[in-house]
Motif scaffolding. Structure first.
Motif, mmCIF file in Angstrom:
data_model
loop_
_atom_site.group_PDB
_atom_site.id
_atom_site.type_symbol
_atom_site.label_atom_id
_atom_site.label_comp_id
_atom_site.label_asym_id
_atom_site.label_seq_id
_atom_site.Cartn_x
_atom_site.Cartn_y
_atom_site.Cartn_z
ATOM 1 N N GLU A 25 -27.951 -10.960 13.425
ATOM 2 C CA GLU A 25 -26.807 -10.601 12.589
ATOM 3 C C GLU A 25 -25.521 -11.090 13.245
ATOM 4 O O GLU A 25 -25.404 -11.130 14.469
ATOM 5 N N CYS A 26 -24.541 -11.471 12.418
ATOM 6 C CA CYS A 26 -23.247 -11.940 12.930
ATOM 7 C C CYS A 26 -22.142 -11.068 12.340
ATOM 8 O O CYS A 26 -21.718 -11.264 11.198
ATOM 9 N N LYS A 27 -21.675 -10.092 13.116
ATOM 10 C CA LYS A 27 -20.669 -9.141 12.640
ATOM 11 C C LYS A 27 -19.343 -9.811 12.320
ATOM 12 O O LYS A 27 -18.614 -9.391 11.413
ATOM 13 N N THR A 28 -19.006 -10.863 13.065
ATOM 14 C CA THR A 28 -17.752 -11.579 12.803
ATOM 15 C C THR A 28 -17.750 -12.162 11.402
ATOM 16 O O THR A 28 -16.760 -12.062 10.664
ATOM 17 N N ASP A 30 -19.619 -11.085 8.939
ATOM 18 C CA ASP A 30 -19.630 -9.953 8.014
ATOM 19 C C ASP A 30 -18.206 -9.570 7.627
ATOM 20 O O ASP A 30 -17.878 -9.385 6.447
ATOM 21 N N GLU A 31 -17.355 -9.449 8.641
ATOM 22 C CA GLU A 31 -15.968 -9.039 8.413
ATOM 23 C C GLU A 31 -15.166 -10.119 7.691
ATOM 24 O O GLU A 31 -14.328 -9.827 6.841
ATOM 25 N N GLU A 36 -23.252 -9.216 4.561
ATOM 26 C CA GLU A 36 -24.078 -9.186 5.773
ATOM 27 C C GLU A 36 -24.621 -10.588 6.013
ATOM 28 O O GLU A 36 -25.270 -11.154 5.132
ATOM 29 N N SER A 270 -20.733 -16.820 18.176
ATOM 30 C CA SER A 270 -22.118 -16.340 18.233
ATOM 31 C C SER A 270 -22.859 -16.786 19.484
ATOM 32 O O SER A 270 -24.007 -16.397 19.690
#
Length: 401
Positions: A25-28, A30-31, A36, A270
């Protein structure tokens, strides 16, 4: 036409010969995108690319007679390594024809697996024709990099793994060259969940699948040039074309600049090393051509075999596009302290000086002028512009490049 059972059988064949790569998963992202985002990290696969899946499945399905002849393949680099490793494991002699422009790292890696390497032509399609000539001359067994049902089924195992880790995935972006990866992944995903949307992403300089679909038949591009050497294919396969036509929801194209920025993003945000072809799927997502708001999205990072000599060039290009690396010239009076004053302003704005070169030999200069060429690295485009504005406010004549 291939079926899901062909992909499932391929997975049984190859699962002990490959890695099950992670879905990260890549939260950056996502934001940034309001969804997601998951990265299917085939750059961590054996040989650094998904290609070993199809190559191994093909080799395992050869007859004893075909194995005895020895195998030959054409490749920009990743299929080459997959075939070379698979052939060595099966104790089969392998010959690989690679373009003259193939990255040195891929050529050397292929040789390290014991294959004979012949380099020919400017891009993949020329190497392919040369491989066919050698095959006829020497009676070898040809292993096509994408237009083969066993290869496509092998690549499709990625789709099975994605659903195994994230069964409710909504959208998947897949790089496209000859179409083997896209065809296999789309077939697997759609067969198990018809609601998943699958999009192929091509480099605009090698958009052979998109143009073929637009014309309703396989076409050959007049030219094929992209930093994503792994997908620099002027003509897609007729087998892959038919599967893509049936299962894929759309093909989008991305520019060289977008691919370069995707490579840089993966490195910075990442900590993922991806080659141009591998980053193309993320470039497609970041291009915002597809609405992903609120969705669960996967980008297949298909390979990480980037030529180390090209990383600096690509990162440099991406930073220039983003305004984080700026080139400009400053005209100086031929008097004491001028260069010092320029560097003081740069220091005050906390930018990194990458390059300074001072000359008085330029026909555009007045007789008492000198020119200072400067390259700086800054936080963002706005901070770079503040530096330019400060220099001008101090009386310097500045020309941006």
């Amino acid at each position: 036409m291939l079926e899901l059972r062909d992909v499932e059988k391929a997975y049984e064949n190859i699962k002990d010969s490959i890695k099950k790569t992670p879905l990260m998963e890549c939260k950056t992202l996502d934001e940034m995108l309001g969804c997601e985002v998951y990265l299917k990290l085939e750059n961590l696969q054996k040989t650094g690319s998904f290609k070993i899946r199809g190559a191994v499945n093909k080799i395992l399905n050869l007859s004893e007679e075909e194995k005895e002849k020895g195998v030959i393949a054409s490749s920009a680099g990743n299929h080459a390594q997959g075939v070379a490793l698979g052939a060595r494991t099966a104790n089969i002699p392998a010959t690989i024809v690679m373009p003259e422009t193939a990255p040195l790292s891929k050529v050397e890696a292929t040789k390290s697996y014991g294959a004979r390497v012949v380099q020919y032509g400017a891009f993949y399609d020329y190497a392919y024709q040369k491989a066919l000539e050698i095959q006829k001359e020497e009676g070898l067994t040809f292993l096509h990099p994408f237009n083969d049902k066993y290869v496509i089924a092998g690549q499709g195992t990625i789709g099975l793994e994605i659903l195994e880790d994230k069964k409710d995935i909504d959208i998947v972006f897949v790089p496209v060259g000859g179409g083997g990866l896209l065809a296999g992944v789309a077939l697997a995903l759609k067969s198990k969940n018809p609601n998943v949307k699958v999009y192929g992403v091509e480099a605009s300089g090698a958009a052979s699948m998109k143009k073929s679909l637009e014309e309703g038949k396989v076409i050959t591009l007049d030219k094929c040039k992209t930093i994503a050497d792994g997908i620099a294919v002027a003509k897609v396969g007729d087998v892959t074309f038919e599967i893509v036509k049936k299962y894929v929801d759309g093909i989008i194209s991305v520019s060289e600049e977008e691919i370069a920025q995707a490579i840089l993003f993966l490195l910075e945000k990442s900590k993922v090393v991806a080659e141009g072809a591998g980053a193309t799927s993320l470039a497609g997502l970041l291009s915002k051509q597809i609405d992903v708001n609120g969705k669960k999205v996967c980008c297949v990072i298909s390979g990480g075999n980037i030529d180390i000599n090209n990383i600096e060039k690509i990162v440099n290009r991406a930073q220039i596009i983003q305004g984080r690396r700026i080139r400009f010239t400053v005209n100086l009076n031929d008097s004491y302290g001028q260069v010092n004053r320029v560097t003081e302003i740069l220091k005050d704005h906390r930018v990194n000086i990458l390059y300074l070169n001072q000359t008085r030999y330029n026909i555009d200069l007045d007789i008492n002028e000198q020119k200072l060429s400067v390259v700086i690295e800054c936080k963002d485009e706005a901070s770079g512009q503040r530096v330019i504005d400060a220099l001008r406010a101090d009386g310097f004549k500045v020309k941006e490049k």
